[in-house]
Design an enzyme around this catalytic site. Structure first.
Site, PDB file in Angstrom:
ATOM      1  N   SER A  23       0.817  -1.211   0.000  1.00  0.00           N
ATOM      2  CA  SER A  23       0.000   0.000   0.000  1.00  0.00           C
ATOM      3  C   SER A  23       0.855   1.267   0.000  1.00  0.00           C
ATOM      4  N   CYS A  57      -2.306  -5.915   1.767  1.00  0.00           N
ATOM      5  CA  CYS A  57      -3.705  -5.505   1.622  1.00  0.00           C
ATOM      6  C   CYS A  57      -4.408  -6.238   0.484  1.00  0.00           C
ATOM      7  N   CYS A  81      -6.660  -6.923   3.653  1.00  0.00           N
ATOM      8  CA  CYS A  81      -7.956  -6.238   3.571  1.00  0.00           C
ATOM      9  C   CYS A  81      -8.890  -6.790   2.488  1.00  0.00           C
ATOM     10  N   LYS A 105      -9.871 -10.565   2.749  1.00  0.00           N
ATOM     11  CA  LYS A 105     -10.620 -10.619   4.027  1.00  0.00           C
ATOM     12  C   LYS A 105     -12.019 -10.045   3.855  1.00  0.00           C
ATOM     13  N   TYR A 149      14.422  -8.830  -4.293  1.00  0.00           N
ATOM     14  CA  TYR A 149      14.526  -8.530  -2.858  1.00  0.00           C
ATOM     15  C   TYR A 149      15.660  -7.535  -2.657  1.00  0.00           C
ATOM     16  N   THR A 172       8.438  -2.084   3.627  1.00  0.00           N
ATOM     17  CA  THR A 172       8.506  -3.543   3.503  1.00  0.00           C
ATOM     18  C   THR A 172       7.428  -4.278   4.292  1.00  0.00           C
ATOM     19  N   ARG A 213       3.549 -13.502  12.779  1.00  0.00           N
ATOM     20  CA  ARG A 213       4.448 -14.160  13.727  1.00  0.00           C
ATOM     21  C   ARG A 213       3.918 -15.561  14.019  1.00  0.00           C
ATOM     22  N   TYR A 234      -7.670  -7.998  15.728  1.00  0.00           N
ATOM     23  CA  TYR A 234      -8.304  -7.833  14.421  1.00  0.00           C
ATOM     24  C   TYR A 234      -8.310  -9.137  13.598  1.00  0.00           C
ATOM     25  N   GLU A 287     -11.657 -11.446  13.010  1.00  0.00           N
ATOM     26  CA  GLU A 287     -12.254 -11.352  11.673  1.00  0.00           C
ATOM     27  C   GLU A 287     -12.267 -12.721  10.984  1.00  0.00           C
ATOM     28  N   ASP A 334       3.402  -0.127   7.812  1.00  0.00           N
ATOM     29  CA  ASP A 334       3.366  -0.938   9.034  1.00  0.00           C
ATOM     30  C   ASP A 334       4.681  -0.980   9.797  1.00  0.00           C
ATOM     31  N   HIS A 370     -33.272   8.953   8.029  1.00  0.00           N
ATOM     32  CA  HIS A 370     -34.145   7.932   8.586  1.00  0.00           C
ATOM     33  C   HIS A 370     -34.687   7.040   7.486  1.00  0.00           C
ATOM     34  N   GLU A 392     -28.040   7.119  12.194  1.00  0.00           N
ATOM     35  CA  GLU A 392     -28.769   8.204  12.858  1.00  0.00           C
ATOM     36  C   GLU A 392     -28.757   8.054  14.378  1.00  0.00           C
TER      37      GLU A 392
HETATM   38  P1  FAD Z   1       2.662  -4.246   2.820  1.00  0.00           P
HETATM   39  O1  FAD Z   1       1.355  -4.023   2.187  1.00  0.00           O
HETATM   40  O2  FAD Z   1       2.785  -5.415   3.726  1.00  0.00           O
HETATM   41  O3  FAD Z   1       3.726  -4.353   1.632  1.00  0.00           O
HETATM   42  C1  FAD Z   1       5.082  -4.636   1.834  1.00  0.00           C
HETATM   43  C2  FAD Z   1       5.648  -5.276   0.579  1.00  0.00           C
HETATM   44  O4  FAD Z   1       7.071  -5.260   0.621  1.00  0.00           O
HETATM   45  C3  FAD Z   1       5.232  -6.729   0.440  1.00  0.00           C
HETATM   46  O5  FAD Z   1       4.837  -7.001  -0.884  1.00  0.00           O
HETATM   47  C4  FAD Z   1       6.524  -7.491   0.761  1.00  0.00           C
HETATM   48  O6  FAD Z   1       6.568  -8.756   0.165  1.00  0.00           O
HETATM   49  C5  FAD Z   1       7.563  -6.531   0.191  1.00  0.00           C
HETATM   50  N1  FAD Z   1       8.921  -6.677   0.743  1.00  0.00           N
HETATM   51  C6  FAD Z   1       9.274  -6.930   2.029  1.00  0.00           C
HETATM   52  N2  FAD Z   1      10.628  -6.912   2.131  1.00  0.00           N
HETATM   53  C7  FAD Z   1      11.114  -6.636   0.889  1.00  0.00           C
HETATM   54  C8  FAD Z   1      12.437  -6.459   0.364  1.00  0.00           C
HETATM   55  N3  FAD Z   1      13.504  -6.536   1.149  1.00  0.00           N
HETATM   56  N4  FAD Z   1      12.578  -6.202  -0.963  1.00  0.00           N
HETATM   57  C9  FAD Z   1      11.482  -6.102  -1.776  1.00  0.00           C
HETATM   58  N5  FAD Z   1      10.217  -6.256  -1.320  1.00  0.00           N
HETATM   59  C10 FAD Z   1      10.043  -6.498  -0.009  1.00  0.00           C
HETATM   60  N6  FAD Z   1      -5.841  -2.568   6.937  1.00  0.00           N
HETATM   61  C11 FAD Z   1      -6.940  -1.824   6.707  1.00  0.00           C
HETATM   62  O7  FAD Z   1      -6.832  -0.594   6.609  1.00  0.00           O
HETATM   63  N7  FAD Z   1      -8.174  -2.389   6.578  1.00  0.00           N
HETATM   64  C12 FAD Z   1      -8.355  -3.729   6.656  1.00  0.00           C
HETATM   65  O8  FAD Z   1      -9.476  -4.200   6.533  1.00  0.00           O
HETATM   66  C13 FAD Z   1      -7.229  -4.543   6.879  1.00  0.00           C
HETATM   67  N8  FAD Z   1      -7.358  -5.879   6.926  1.00  0.00           N
HETATM   68  C14 FAD Z   1      -6.249  -6.650   7.113  1.00  0.00           C
HETATM   69  C15 FAD Z   1      -6.421  -8.032   7.165  1.00  0.00           C
HETATM   70  C16 FAD Z   1      -5.345  -8.849   7.382  1.00  0.00           C
HETATM   71  C17 FAD Z   1      -5.543 -10.344   7.426  1.00  0.00           C
HETATM   72  C18 FAD Z   1      -4.048  -8.285   7.529  1.00  0.00           C
HETATM   73  C19 FAD Z   1      -2.862  -9.164   7.747  1.00  0.00           C
HETATM   74  C20 FAD Z   1      -3.857  -6.915   7.472  1.00  0.00           C
HETATM   75  C21 FAD Z   1      -4.967  -6.088   7.270  1.00  0.00           C
HETATM   76  N9  FAD Z   1      -4.852  -4.693   7.215  1.00  0.00           N
HETATM   77  C22 FAD Z   1      -5.958  -3.919   7.020  1.00  0.00           C
HETATM   78  C23 FAD Z   1      -3.551  -4.039   7.376  1.00  0.00           C
HETATM   79  C24 FAD Z   1      -2.961  -3.622   5.995  1.00  0.00           C
HETATM   80  O9  FAD Z   1      -2.932  -4.744   5.151  1.00  0.00           O
HETATM   81  C25 FAD Z   1      -1.550  -3.068   6.196  1.00  0.00           C
HETATM   82  O10 FAD Z   1      -1.594  -2.006   7.121  1.00  0.00           O
HETATM   83  C26 FAD Z   1      -0.942  -2.539   4.881  1.00  0.00           C
HETATM   84  O11 FAD Z   1      -0.911  -3.541   3.900  1.00  0.00           O
HETATM   85  C27 FAD Z   1       0.474  -2.035   5.157  1.00  0.00           C
HETATM   86  O12 FAD Z   1       1.070  -1.594   3.958  1.00  0.00           O
HETATM   87  P2  FAD Z   1       2.658  -1.500   3.821  1.00  0.00           P
HETATM   88  O13 FAD Z   1       2.903  -0.746   2.565  1.00  0.00           O
HETATM   89  O14 FAD Z   1       3.260  -1.019   5.071  1.00  0.00           O
HETATM   90  O15 FAD Z   1       3.159  -2.997   3.659  1.00  0.00           O
HETATM   91  P1  NDP Z   2      -2.191  -7.708  17.061  1.00  0.00           P
HETATM   92  O1  NDP Z   2      -0.770  -7.477  17.371  1.00  0.00           O
HETATM   93  O2  NDP Z   2      -3.129  -6.575  17.053  1.00  0.00           O
HETATM   94  O3  NDP Z   2      -2.779  -8.805  18.091  1.00  0.00           O
HETATM   95  C1  NDP Z   2      -2.130  -9.983  18.411  1.00  0.00           C
HETATM   96  C2  NDP Z   2      -3.074 -10.918  19.154  1.00  0.00           C
HETATM   97  O4  NDP Z   2      -2.427 -12.153  19.384  1.00  0.00           O
HETATM   98  C3  NDP Z   2      -3.484 -10.389  20.524  1.00  0.00           C
HETATM   99  O5  NDP Z   2      -4.794 -10.784  20.780  1.00  0.00           O
HETATM  100  C4  NDP Z   2      -2.491 -11.103  21.466  1.00  0.00           C
HETATM  101  O6  NDP Z   2      -2.984 -11.293  22.766  1.00  0.00           O
HETATM  102  C5  NDP Z   2      -2.375 -12.448  20.772  1.00  0.00           C
HETATM  103  N1  NDP Z   2      -1.122 -13.148  21.057  1.00  0.00           N
HETATM  104  C6  NDP Z   2       0.125 -12.669  20.892  1.00  0.00           C
HETATM  105  N2  NDP Z   2       1.022 -13.625  21.199  1.00  0.00           N
HETATM  106  C7  NDP Z   2       0.333 -14.720  21.571  1.00  0.00           C
HETATM  107  C8  NDP Z   2       0.709 -16.015  21.993  1.00  0.00           C
HETATM  108  N3  NDP Z   2       1.973 -16.373  22.087  1.00  0.00           N
HETATM  109  N4  NDP Z   2      -0.272 -16.890  22.284  1.00  0.00           N
HETATM  110  C9  NDP Z   2      -1.563 -16.527  22.205  1.00  0.00           C
HETATM  111  N5  NDP Z   2      -1.983 -15.317  21.801  1.00  0.00           N
HETATM  112  C10 NDP Z   2      -1.039 -14.417  21.483  1.00  0.00           C
HETATM  113  O7  NDP Z   2      -2.162  -8.441  15.679  1.00  0.00           O
HETATM  114  P2  NDP Z   2      -3.103  -8.731  14.458  1.00  0.00           P
HETATM  115  O8  NDP Z   2      -2.292  -9.659  13.667  1.00  0.00           O
HETATM  116  O9  NDP Z   2      -4.482  -9.137  14.823  1.00  0.00           O
HETATM  117  O10 NDP Z   2      -3.231  -7.338  13.692  1.00  0.00           O
HETATM  118  C11 NDP Z   2      -2.081  -6.631  13.230  1.00  0.00           C
HETATM  119  C12 NDP Z   2      -2.499  -5.289  12.694  1.00  0.00           C
HETATM  120  O11 NDP Z   2      -3.077  -5.442  11.393  1.00  0.00           O
HETATM  121  C13 NDP Z   2      -3.582  -4.604  13.524  1.00  0.00           C
HETATM  122  O12 NDP Z   2      -3.017  -3.814  14.538  1.00  0.00           O
HETATM  123  C14 NDP Z   2      -4.306  -3.771  12.500  1.00  0.00           C
HETATM  124  O13 NDP Z   2      -3.788  -2.467  12.466  1.00  0.00           O
HETATM  125  C15 NDP Z   2      -4.054  -4.471  11.184  1.00  0.00           C
HETATM  126  N6  NDP Z   2      -5.328  -5.080  10.755  1.00  0.00           N
HETATM  127  C16 NDP Z   2      -6.374  -4.256  10.458  1.00  0.00           C
HETATM  128  C17 NDP Z   2      -7.599  -4.782  10.132  1.00  0.00           C
HETATM  129  C18 NDP Z   2      -8.740  -3.862   9.834  1.00  0.00           C
HETATM  130  O14 NDP Z   2      -8.525  -2.683   9.610  1.00  0.00           O
HETATM  131  N7  NDP Z   2      -9.977  -4.347   9.832  1.00  0.00           N
HETATM  132  C19 NDP Z   2      -7.818  -6.230  10.077  1.00  0.00           C
HETATM  133  C20 NDP Z   2      -6.648  -7.001  10.400  1.00  0.00           C
HETATM  134  C21 NDP Z   2      -5.448  -6.421  10.727  1.00  0.00           C
HETATM  135  P3  NDP Z   2      -2.697 -10.267  23.978  1.00  0.00           P
HETATM  136  O15 NDP Z   2      -3.761  -9.210  23.891  1.00  0.00           O
HETATM  137  O16 NDP Z   2      -2.806 -11.117  25.172  1.00  0.00           O
HETATM  138  O17 NDP Z   2      -1.324  -9.699  23.786  1.00  0.00           O
END
Ligand code: FAD
Ligand code: NDP
Length: 600
Positions: free
Chosen positions: A120, A157, A162, A165, A230, A260, A265, A299, A303, A435, A573, A578
């Site tokens: 993104s 994304c 996003c 999802k 890379y 990147t 995890r 999140y 989700e 991120d 409405h 609302e």
């Molecule tokens: P990314 O989109 O992660 O892009 C990084 C890119 O860099 C990747 O293509 C990676 O492969 C590449 N890269 C990494 N290292 C290197 C390297 N050394 N050389 C070349 N390329 C490299 N956000 C929302 O706003 N709404 C949502 O509904 C939402 N839903 C989500 C659902 C899930 C399951 C997840 C995991 C995330 C969601 N997010 C959502 C979060 C959103 O996807 C991220 O915040 C966003 O994609 C971050 O953009 P970015 O540019 O930082 O990195």
């Molecule tokens: P988060 O870092 O927000 O949450 C991690 C979750 O995993 C917490 O509930 C944490 O629990 C739990 N956890 C961590 N370690 C362990 C462990 N060892 N065993 C069990 N549970 C564990 O990560 P997400 O991956 O959910 O989201 C990352 C980011 O992606 C979000 O912050 C959000 O900004 C973005 N995102 C946005 C979405 C949207 O806009 N709709 C949708 C999805 C992602 P505890 O609370 O106890 O630490």
């Protein structure tokens, strides 16, 4: 006097032409002076664009507006890198002094900007920088997940976040609607529905692949050189590119942007990496997940658990502590309660996984069987249960550890996030967005906004900074939760309980009445600051279409709106949004927040 619309149109055209070209000559293309200026740019090896003033309908108005940008010059008028150079004599003078050369090629590197990461943030920044005349390359490379899932250009994304999802969430909403089709007058009797996982995955992957292609074309059309490799830093102006066959090459750049992103995890327990999956694998999973355990409670976990359950999967969520850490806890609990009571997601809480054992291996077409050993941490009980699929959603790790940041001295914190001031790292020509940046929301629109504004500042056409405050967000759980601003806990922590007012209202969407869905489960909350004329501190909404409802709350917070201003709005409405117009019950009053009627 020219029409105002025409002046506005010409001003925009002039600004855009100056902004989007390294050098531009406004004048008569066939004149001798324009020809000589072109020769100067030729000698400097610089691109230029000639804009024929007589091609516009009203050259006089156009000329007047142009002159106001460079009062000392006369046509032909030259601009380079967004700056006015002047007329023919000025160009020659600037060329002879070397100023023009330095302005056009201020550095000896291959590129003005190399962006590492095509997600993104990286895509948005690279296209904007190129549009503003910068020479830009973008590197993107996807390291396969532990089970080998990989994808195309576009980052998290588009490929594994996003978009897929939201599409799976939409499929879950369709399922919900189909279940009550009978009540809405369709079908002879209640529908017994089967869901075909592979068909949904295939259709979603088709959308994703279409987007991958669109992004490649957009980069090409924007003059961004896309390289599927890379990137790792060699020094602060040099990067090593490694392609998928292991071939290495090098490029140099005046500035770098690191975008990147992060990857999921895995917890440090036996069997996690070998046998389990993450959101990186789920949206292209080639087989039905069957009985599924989702570990995590934020999140991603909620989700994924939500849409899987609505699609008929038997789902358990293992929660270590709280739901949706960092969000308003009352709202978060209501999200979980709905999942448990209404769609029958099982929760293990508080509970942590200890070990994953493979009992039957998965194949390309069939989930396996996994024995999950876990501990209910309150009571200490250890138990084992079988699942077919285990999804870890326990947070994400910044992709900053293998890109040579140590070589060039870019600081990272202990989580691997990069501390930045206005997207600039501690190494002045190295920037970061998205991120990987410390203490910023991990959301797509945040990465995009920061990337675009940074690109404009690097091109010298703007000094606008990214405002990370009051970012609205939505959790796409079965009952969606949208919010902006402070949670109730945070507001109390910052201002003291006695200084805040909390307005609450349960409600039932009109569209839920025919299908007899439960009443008073949806909920709205607005938090205000009593000491500042009830300035609004936070909006919270639990109900259908939460993203659509909460987007504009961000504007209200940015503009420091008060509760009285909110009350002055007239609602639409019958809608769910609302509810925010009629909030009268405060928590402090102890009155019931349940909705009685709907129309006055
Ligand atoms: P990314 O989109 O992660 O892009 C990084 C890119 O860099 C990747 O293509 C990676 O492969 C590449 N890269 C990494 N290292 C290197 C390297 N050394 N050389 C070349 N390329 C490299 N956000 C929302 O706003 N709404 C949502 O509904 C939402 N839903 C989500 C659902 C899930 C399951 C997840 C995991 C995330 C969601 N997010 C959502 C979060 C959103 O996807 C991220 O915040 C966003 O994609 C971050 O953009 P970015 O540019 O930082 O990195
Ligand atoms: P988060 O870092 O927000 O949450 C991690 C979750 O995993 C917490 O509930 C944490 O629990 C739990 N956890 C961590 N370690 C362990 C462990 N060892 N065993 C069990 N549970 C564990 O990560 P997400 O991956 O959910 O989201 C990352 C980011 O992606 C979000 O912050 C959000 O900004 C973005 N995102 C946005 C979405 C949207 O806009 N709709 C949708 C999805 C992602 P505890 O609370 O106890 O630490």
């Amino acid at each position: 006097m020219p029409p105002i619309g025409l002046s506005f149109q010409y001003k925009k055209l002039i600004d855009e032409t100056i902004e989007t070209n390294r050098a531009v000559i406004f004048g008569d293309p066939s004149s001798e002076e324009v020809t000589k200026i072109k020769e100067v740019f030729g000698q400097l090896g610089s691109d230029y664009h000639v804009f024929g003033i007589d091609t516009v309908a009203d050259p006089q108005t156009f000329n007047d507006l142009l002159q106001s940008k460079a009062p000392h010059g006369r046509v032909p008028l030259v601009f380079a890198m967004g700056k006015p150079i002047g007329g023919y004599e000025d160009v020659v003078k600037s060329f002879e002094s070397g100023d023009l050369g330095r302005l056009l090629k201020p550095h000896p590197y291959d590129y003005d900007l190399i962006v590492i990461g095509g997600g993104s943030g990286g895509l948005a920044a690279s296209k904007e920088a190129a549009r503003l005349g910068q020479k830009v390359s973008l590197l993107d490379f996807v390291t396969p997940s532990p089970i080998g899932t990989t994808w195309g250009l576009g980052g998290t994304c588009v490929n594994v976040g996003c978009i897929p999802k939201k599409l799976m969430h939409q499929s879950a909403l369709v399922a919900e609607t189909l279940h009550v089709a009978y009540e809405w007058g369709f079908a002879e009797q209640r529908l017994e529905l089967n869901h075909f996982w592979n068909r949904l995955v295939q259709n979603i992957q088709n959308v994703v692949k279409g987007s991958n292609f669109t992004y490649r074309v957009a980069l090409r059309n924007s003059n961004v050189k896309y390289i599927n490799a890379y990137g790792t830093f060699e020094d602060e102006h040099k990067i090593k590119l490694t392609d998928k066959s292991g071939n290495e090459s090098y490029l140099t750049s005046n500035n770098f942007l690191i975008a990147t992103g992060e990857r999921p995890r895995y917890p440090d327990i036996p069997g996690a990496i070998e046998y389990c999956i993450t959101s990186d694998d789920l949206f292209s999973l080639p087989y039905h997940p069957q009985k599924t355990l989702v570990v995590g409670a934020s999140y991603v976990a909620l989700e994924c658990a939500g849409f899987l359950r609505s699609l008929g999967v038997d789902v358990t969520v293992m929660v270590r502590s709280v739901l949706l850490r960092g969000f308003d806890s009352e709202m978060a609990e209501k999200v979980g309660q709905y999942m448990q009571d209404e769609i029958k997601v099982k929760f293990l809480r508080p509970c942590v996984p200890l070990e994953i054992e493979e009992r039957t291996p998965r194949s390309q077409t069939q989930a396996g069987v996994l024995g999950v050993k876990a501990q209910l941490t309150d009571e200490g009980t250890i138990f084992t249960e079988e699942f077919n699929t285990v999804i870890f959603a326990v947070g994400r790790k910044p992709c900053t550890d293998k890109i040579g940041l140590d070589k060039i001295g870019v600081e990272v914190d202990k989580r691997g996030k990069i501390p930045c001031v206005n997207e600039q790292t501690n190494v002045p020509n190295v920037y970061a967005v998205g991120d990987i940046v410390q203490d910023k929301p991990e959301l797509t629109p945040v990465a995009i906004k920061a990337g675009i504004l940074l690109a404009r500042r690097l091109a010298g056409v703007s000094d606008e900074l990214c405002d990370y405050s009051s970012v609205a967000t939505t959790v796409f759980t079965p009952l969606e939760y949208g919010c902006c601003g402070l949670s109730e806990e945070k507001a109390i922590e910052l201002y003291g309980e006695e200084n805040i007012e909390v307005y609450v209202q349960h409600f039932t969407p009109t569209e839920w009445s025919v299908a007899q869905k439960p009443k008073n489960i949806c909920y709205a909350k607005v938090i205000t600051l009593l000491t500042e004329n009830e300035r609004i501190l936070g909006f919270h909404y639990l109900g259908p279409n939460a993203g659509e409802v909460t987007q504009f709350t961000s504007l209200a917070l940015k503009k420091n709106c008060t509760k009285a201003e909110l009350d002055s709005m007239i609602g639409i409405h019958p809608t769910n949004a609302e509810v925010f117009v009629y909030l009268t019950v405060t928590k402090r009053s102890g009155k019931s927040s349940l909705q009685a009627g709907c129309c006055g």
